[in-house]
Structure formats: C-alpha cells, structure tokens
Design a protein around this motif. Structure first.
Motif, PDB file in Angstrom:
ATOM      1  N   LEU A  36       0.817  -1.214   0.000  1.00  0.00           N
ATOM      2  CA  LEU A  36       0.000   0.000   0.000  1.00  0.00           C
ATOM      3  C   LEU A  36       0.852   1.267   0.000  1.00  0.00           C
ATOM      4  CD1 LEU A  36      -2.759  -1.087   2.556  1.00  0.00           C
ATOM      5  CD2 LEU A  36      -3.064  -0.735   0.088  1.00  0.00           C
ATOM      6  N   GLY A  37       2.157   1.085   0.007  1.00  0.00           N
ATOM      7  CA  GLY A  37       3.051   2.230  -0.003  1.00  0.00           C
ATOM      8  C   GLY A  37       3.341   2.806   1.361  1.00  0.00           C
ATOM      9  N   GLU A  38       2.890   2.132   2.413  1.00  0.00           N
ATOM     10  CA  GLU A  38       3.104   2.629   3.767  1.00  0.00           C
ATOM     11  C   GLU A  38       4.372   1.991   4.345  1.00  0.00           C
ATOM     12  OE1 GLU A  38      -0.424   2.469   6.176  1.00  0.00           O
ATOM     13  OE2 GLU A  38      -1.730   2.618   4.414  1.00  0.00           O
ATOM     14  N   VAL A  39       5.502   2.413   3.815  1.00  0.00           N
ATOM     15  CA  VAL A  39       6.785   1.790   4.154  1.00  0.00           C
ATOM     16  C   VAL A  39       7.116   1.983   5.633  1.00  0.00           C
ATOM     17  CG1 VAL A  39       9.258   1.790   3.669  1.00  0.00           C
ATOM     18  CG2 VAL A  39       7.608   2.090   1.795  1.00  0.00           C
ATOM     19  N   ALA A  40       6.905   3.164   6.150  1.00  0.00           N
ATOM     20  CA  ALA A  40       7.233   3.424   7.559  1.00  0.00           C
ATOM     21  C   ALA A  40       6.404   2.537   8.488  1.00  0.00           C
ATOM     22  CB  ALA A  40       7.004   4.898   7.880  1.00  0.00           C
ATOM     23  N   ALA A  41       5.127   2.381   8.149  1.00  0.00           N
ATOM     24  CA  ALA A  41       4.268   1.535   8.984  1.00  0.00           C
ATOM     25  C   ALA A  41       4.712   0.078   8.908  1.00  0.00           C
ATOM     26  CB  ALA A  41       2.816   1.672   8.541  1.00  0.00           C
ATOM     27  N   ALA A  42       5.129  -0.369   7.715  1.00  0.00           N
ATOM     28  CA  ALA A  42       5.615  -1.743   7.561  1.00  0.00           C
ATOM     29  C   ALA A  42       6.864  -1.962   8.395  1.00  0.00           C
ATOM     30  CB  ALA A  42       5.898  -2.037   6.090  1.00  0.00           C
ATOM     31  N   ARG A  43       7.772  -1.008   8.332  1.00  0.00           N
ATOM     32  CA  ARG A  43       9.002  -1.145   9.110  1.00  0.00           C
ATOM     33  C   ARG A  43       8.710  -1.096  10.618  1.00  0.00           C
ATOM     34  NH1 ARG A  43      13.657  -0.809   6.165  1.00  0.00           N
ATOM     35  NH2 ARG A  43      13.461  -0.075   4.007  1.00  0.00           N
ATOM     36  N   ALA A  44       7.687  -0.358  10.998  1.00  0.00           N
ATOM     37  CA  ALA A  44       7.329  -0.274  12.413  1.00  0.00           C
ATOM     38  C   ALA A  44       6.839  -1.633  12.933  1.00  0.00           C
ATOM     39  CB  ALA A  44       6.258   0.789  12.625  1.00  0.00           C
ATOM     40  N   VAL A  45       6.100  -2.357  12.094  1.00  0.00           N
ATOM     41  CA  VAL A  45       5.646  -3.696  12.490  1.00  0.00           C
ATOM     42  C   VAL A  45       6.845  -4.599  12.752  1.00  0.00           C
ATOM     43  CG1 VAL A  45       4.423  -5.766  11.722  1.00  0.00           C
ATOM     44  CG2 VAL A  45       3.431  -3.510  11.298  1.00  0.00           C
ATOM     45  N   VAL A  46       7.827  -4.526  11.848  1.00  0.00           N
ATOM     46  CA  VAL A  46       9.028  -5.343  12.004  1.00  0.00           C
ATOM     47  C   VAL A  46       9.814  -4.898  13.232  1.00  0.00           C
ATOM     48  CG1 VAL A  46      11.188  -6.060  10.919  1.00  0.00           C
ATOM     49  CG2 VAL A  46       9.139  -5.757   9.522  1.00  0.00           C
ATOM     50  N   ALA A  47       9.902  -3.602  13.432  1.00  0.00           N
ATOM     51  CA  ALA A  47      10.686  -3.079  14.554  1.00  0.00           C
ATOM     52  C   ALA A  47      10.118  -3.517  15.899  1.00  0.00           C
ATOM     53  CB  ALA A  47      10.738  -1.554  14.475  1.00  0.00           C
ATOM     54  N   GLU A  48       8.818  -3.759  15.951  1.00  0.00           N
ATOM     55  CA  GLU A  48       8.199  -4.223  17.197  1.00  0.00           C
ATOM     56  C   GLU A  48       8.641  -5.639  17.556  1.00  0.00           C
ATOM     57  OE1 GLU A  48       4.036  -3.917  16.638  1.00  0.00           O
ATOM     58  OE2 GLU A  48       4.031  -1.720  16.518  1.00  0.00           O
ATOM     59  N   GLY A  49       9.212  -6.358  16.591  1.00  0.00           N
ATOM     60  CA  GLY A  49       9.646  -7.734  16.821  1.00  0.00           C
ATOM     61  C   GLY A  49       8.684  -8.721  16.200  1.00  0.00           C
ATOM     62  N   LEU A  50       9.233  -9.652  15.428  1.00  0.00           N
ATOM     63  CA  LEU A  50       8.416 -10.662  14.760  1.00  0.00           C
ATOM     64  C   LEU A  50       8.935 -12.050  15.105  1.00  0.00           C
ATOM     65  CD1 LEU A  50       7.834  -9.423  11.089  1.00  0.00           C
ATOM     66  CD2 LEU A  50       6.095  -9.838  12.823  1.00  0.00           C
ATOM     67  N   GLU A  51       8.065 -12.905  15.552  1.00  0.00           N
ATOM     68  CA  GLU A  51       8.365 -14.323  15.688  1.00  0.00           C
ATOM     69  C   GLU A  51       7.306 -15.078  14.900  1.00  0.00           C
ATOM     70  OE1 GLU A  51      10.953 -15.639  19.465  1.00  0.00           O
ATOM     71  OE2 GLU A  51       8.778 -15.738  19.697  1.00  0.00           O
ATOM     72  N   VAL A  52       7.703 -15.571  13.723  1.00  0.00           N
ATOM     73  CA  VAL A  52       6.774 -16.311  12.864  1.00  0.00           C
ATOM     74  C   VAL A  52       6.799 -17.767  13.319  1.00  0.00           C
ATOM     75  CG1 VAL A  52       6.177 -16.923  10.499  1.00  0.00           C
ATOM     76  CG2 VAL A  52       7.210 -14.700  10.997  1.00  0.00           C
TER      77      VAL A  52
END
Length: 631
Positions: free
Chosen positions: A598-614
């Motif tokens: 959707l072009g919301e790069v900052a929001a995408a990076r913020a999700v990753v920055a919060e920590g991801l455990e898949v």
C-alpha cells in the motif's frame, strides 16, 4: 534389576499444538529436501532411480499442523519408561513414539540430546515437529507427518522372556502399517529397536524410513561412520560427492566445523557393518548400529554459522547447548524412496548404546585409524553376530499380540482394516479406536452414503478405493466436496473443479469456494482466485466457521489478494480476523507486506521493529527481510 516397562509422566515447558488445519492441503508440499532433477545425471544409477521414484506430490490425506504457538506453559506428557540396571529410555507415544531420553546409568551420561522444552516448529512435512531424542520417520522425504501424532503402544513379550514396548500406526501418505518394538535385554548396555513395515496391498508401494537421533554437540564432538566419501546436500538443493573427513582444510566430521546447515550421506560399502557414532573429546558418546537392511547413514549438522545457531535456539531455548543428528535409513540418501512389493515387508533391528574409544585415535588426523578404533570398540561392546542373532530371535515375536494397551493412536488403521479385511498379526487396528473423523467414511463403506454433521467438512480420504466409493455415493454436498479433493489428488483437476462446483450448488458454501479458489490460483487465474477467496472469507464469517478454519482461510485469502495487486482488500480480510489471530507472527508479517504494498513503508518497518516471531517458519525458508523487502 529386572527389565521393566512402566507408565510415567514427563513434565516439560510446552507450547500447545493447537488444532489441525481443516483446509485440505491442495498445493504441492514445499519440501526443502528436494534435489534439482536436472542434476541427477552424474549420480549412480540406483541412487538416481531412487530419487526419481515416487516423489511426494501431495500431503493428502494428512492435514497440516500449523496452529501452534511459541508460548510455553508447564505440561504433563504421558510417557513409557523402559529400564534395566544399565539403561533408562523414556518414550512419548503421544508424540510419534519419540524416545525422549536415553540414560546410561553406570556413567550418568545422557546418550541422546534431551530437549528441555517441547517447542513445535515447521520442519515436518505437514508442519509441526520438535527436536531431540530418537524419532522414527516414515512416509516420504523429510520429517514424517506423525512427528507429533499419537501412536498405539502396548506391552508385548520380548525374545528374552521379558517385556518390550510396541509402537505401531497406519502411515497415511503411503497407506502402510509399521511397528517399532523397543526392549532392553537384562544387563544390556544397548536399547534394541525391531522395526517392520508391511505392504498389505496388491500393488507395490514406495517406502521411506530414517531413524533420526539427536546427539549432544560440542566443539569437540566427532561423528564417525565406515566411509571415505559422502554425498553432500544443502539448502541449495544439489547433491555432490565429497571426501570424508573433509577437504580444503575443513573437517566435516565435526558438526561445528562448517558454516551452513548441511546433510552428509555416507557412501558406505556394500556388505560393510552399518554403524554411526558421535563421540566427544574423551572418546565417549553414542553408537547406533543395525542389521544390514538399514544401510544408509547420515550426519546433519547445523554448522557454526549464525543461521544454524539461531535455528538451534528456535527449537529449544538459549543456553541449553546444541545438537547434531545422526541418522540411519533404508536408502543411501533421504532423497530416495524404495519399492516394497505387494504383500511384502521390510524388517530390521537397530541398537543404541554407549561407546568408549581411545580419544587420541578418534580425534587423530588418520581418518582410517579413527574409524577402525571406533568400529573395533563397537565390535567388542556389541558384536555384529550378536545383533544378527537378536534380530533372528525377535522375528517370531513381531507377530505376538499385545498384552496390555498403554496408549492409543488414530482410528485410520482400524478403518482401513475393516474396509479391506487385512490381517496384520501383532498390530491390531481395532474397531474401538474408530472415532468421529472416521465415522462418515465407515458409513460410506457400509451404506454408500457420506454425511457429516455441520457445515465444516472433516478430513478427506483420497486413496483410489475411497475415490471409487465417492464416485458411486449417493449425491450430497459433502460427498461431492470430498470427491473433488480425491480427484485433485489423483491429478484430475477438471473433474475436481466440477465436483466442488456441485458441492457449492448443493449448499456447502465456503469450503467449496475455498477449493475452487485454490484451484484457480494453481492454474494461474489470479483474478478469479482472489474473487473466490474473498467470497469464501465472507461466507465463512457468516456461517460461523471455526477459529482454525477462519484463520487458515483468512491467511490464504489475504495472500492471494496481495498477489493479485488487491492489497486494500487483503487488508480488509486481515482486519476481519480475530485480534488474537492477527497478533500471531505469521499474520503480523503478512500485515507488514500488505502495508508495504500500500506504499506505507514506515508503517511496515514499524511492524518489524516491534519484533516478529513467525511461529510456523518453514525449514529453509528465506530470511524475513527478503520477504519484506525483496530486491
């Protein structure tokens, strides 16, 4: 002390497995252990034939296990302990019959890697798998679909007059019953495992077996086997011959000696005694040997690189020490399947026990001398003739009927036994084990009608005999749905689509829509697949589908909408899922990808920055950064 077989309870911090994924796995399995067929030319003829023979095309009729978490809580597991005055083996019948631990009592040593937690991860063919101990892999290349499934277990008479533990089940990928008989002769330092795979059908079936032992790993652990070369296989999916112990200054017999994770399938000589050992700096550790039928031997090492270390932590917890895997199989490599003729069987004996060898020889620069020292110490501890004699003594006992049931597996073997009339001495698949999942299929067999309670279908069966019964069944939405799944498995895609369209007309709703959407996606019809997935999610929400179904369907639908450049609709599907589902790592990763689209790069990076455990990250899957930010 006399050898005993007794019930016990094992308490571990454990992540819950969650329910099975109710969506039939229509896509081809994404297995990491697959070689590029264009590279088969240089391989020996027999190996190339085995690799090309009957590769797994589908996980059906098995369901996926991908709903586990990484939140561990104290959990009690039913266990069976086999013990004499020398060894104590703890077995988990409810988790694939895994030998969780093997303790040598005189030395106080743990001979196998004992995982202090139960943490599922995406390594099995159908998803959930856990590390540690000795596991029994049957079916097709990879960790088997029974990794976390219950097996039948019972006491049976042992060849020496004592008792042994029998584990058995019906392996559903290849429709083959198998058994593992575990016993400790009085005063023995070795755990014996008598294994038998039977083909009760009137056709040849492809067979796969690898016994996988996790062993404690230190910088000084060395793995020895009777070979001067090995077939190397890594995640680049190539198979190439390498020297043992190594070349170019790298010694591949030390699991921590290399960087990337890799398999080494030892090129053992025909007729040589099959064995493999993992010995520490003192020359002590575990040795595994067998009768000659189980010819293959393998070392899997995570290596010393960051990827391997992270996977080790992912499968257990930081600070608990690593492990390597030493394995034994029917073929030279795990990429091969072996034909078992109609009415035939494969049977062999394995032995697991302590080995003590001269550390100067074991860790010396003369590989031939190191091998010879280990093999000589094995011959002294357990002569080859003794293993062959134990196998001969066990064979008449393989048909002994169980004395006392200790655990119960699935009802699928009972269904097949009732339908076919198969006689399988020693491994009873009784009507008492039939359950709710088998009930509609038993009804189909006896009445020609398949009906299920509620709108959500149960597991599908896809073997030719069940497909024929479905083709002749009384028309109905569930019969049409399951017929479509069986036809898809058989490669008849156009008929499968017609059957699912029939199920939809008869009112089945979202399950039929999802199958039609998956068929469109497989055939490259992206727009129609996206439309149908969106409709299926809406119908599932209206119908009150189960949480497991809605989560699995929502993820598939959002992925397909994203692939069709309909990111906003994907976001809406994701937003409609329960908050607890959206909080899971796989869905947060999907959210980041949608935001990126959707072009919301900052929001995408913020999700990753919060920590991801898949939680269900697959073995060999690409790094998260590559998924989020492709080149």
């Amino acid at each position: 002390m006399a050898t005993t077989v007794r019930r016990a309870v094992l308490s571990l911090p454990a992540a819950p497995l969650g329910p099975e994924n109710p969506l039939p796995p229509l896509a081809a399995p994404g297995e990491a252990h697959r070689v590029d067929r264009a590279r088969l030319g240089p391989l020996p003829d027999g190996m190339a034939r085995g690799i090309g023979y009957a590769p797994l095309r589908s996980l059906l009729p098995v369901r996926r296990r991908d709903d586990y978490t990484r939140t561990r809580v104290p959990t009690d597991f039913d266990a069976v302990v086999i013990e004499n005055d020398r060894l104590r083996a703890t077995v988990l019948p409810g988790l694939g019959g895994r030998v969780h631990s093997l303790e040598h009592k005189p030395s106080g040593r743990s001979l196998v890697y004992r995982n202090p937690v139960f943490q599922p991860a995406g390594f099995a063919l159908n998803g959930a798998w856990f590390s540690g101990g000795i596991e029994w892999n049957i079916g097709a290349t990879g960790h088997g679909t029974l990794s976390v499934a219950p097996l039948h277990a019972a006491r049976v008479p042992a060849p020496d007059g004592g008792e042994m533990l029998r584990l058995w089940e019906w392996e559903r990928l290849r429709d083959t019953p198998f058994q593992v008989d575990l016993w400790l002769p009085d005063g023995s330092d070795f755990l014996y495992a008598g294994v038998r795979i039977r083909n009760p059908h009137h056709r040849t079936v492809p067979v796969y077996w690898w016994s996988n032992t996790a062993v404690p790993e230190t910088p000084h652990t060395r793995v020895l086997a009777p070979a001067d070369s090995a077939w190397h296989f890594g995640y680049e999916r190539t198979l190439r011959k390498v020297a043992v112990p190594g070349q170019d200054g790298t010694d591949g017999t030390y699991p921590l000696g290399g960087e990337p994770p890799a398999d080494h399938f030892y090129d053992t000589a025909d007729g040589a005694r099959p064995w493999i050992a993992a010995l520490d700096e003192s020359g002590r550790g575990l040795v595994q040997t067998s009768t000659g039928l189980l010819r293959g031997r393998k070392l899997f090492a995570w290596g010393a690189g960051a990827t391997g270390r992270r996977w080790q932590e992912w499968l257990t917890e930081p600070g608990t020490g690593g492990y390597a895997e030493i394995q034994a199989g029917l073929a030279r490599t795990q990429l091969e399947h072996v034909p078992l003729e109609a009415g035939g069987e494969f049977a062999w004996l394995e032995a697991y026990g302590p080995l003590a060898a001269d550390p100067r020889a074991v860790h010396g620069t003369d590989w031939a001398a190191a091998r010879a020292e280990a093999e000589a110490r094995l011959e002294a501890a357990l002569p080859r003739t003794q293993v062959d004699a134990a196998y001969a003594a066990w064979r008449p006992y393989a048909d002994q009927e169980p004395k006392e049931q200790l655990a119960t597996g699935s009802g699928w073997g009972a269904l097949e036994a009732e339908r076919s009339g198969f006689t399988l001495p020693g491994t009873p698949f009784t009507a008492a084990t039939l359950g709710a999942q088998q009930r509609p299929w038993r009804q189909l067999w006896h009445t020609g009608t398949l009906r299920e309670d509620g709108p959500e279908p149960g597991p599908s069966l896809v073997a030719p005999h069940w497909r024929e019964l479905l083709e002749a069944a009384e028309p109905g939405p569930h019969a049409a749905y399951h017929l479509g799944v069986a036809q898809w498995h058989a490669g008849d895609r156009s008929q499968a689509v017609r059957s699912w369209e029939c199920a939809l007309r008869l009112g089945l709703g979202w399950p039929a829509l999802r199958c039609l959407a998956a068929a469109d996606a497989a055939d490259g019809h992206r727009a129609r697949a996206a439309d149908r997935y969106a409709a299926a999610v809406g119908a599932a929400c209206t119908a009150g589908a189960s949480r497991a179904a809605l989560s699995a369907l929502g993820h598939e639908a959002a992925e397909e909408l994203l692939a069709a450049d309909r990111a906003q609709e994907a976001a809406e599907v994701l937003a409609g899922l329960p908050a607890a589902t959206r909080a899971r790592g796989r869905f947060r990763l999907l959210q980041a990808r949608i935001l990126l689209a959707l072009g919301e790069v900052a929001a995408a990076r913020a999700v990753v920055a919060e920590g991801l455990e898949v939680e269900d990250l697959r073995e060999g899957e690409q790094a998260l950064a590559e998924q989020l930010f492709p080149a």
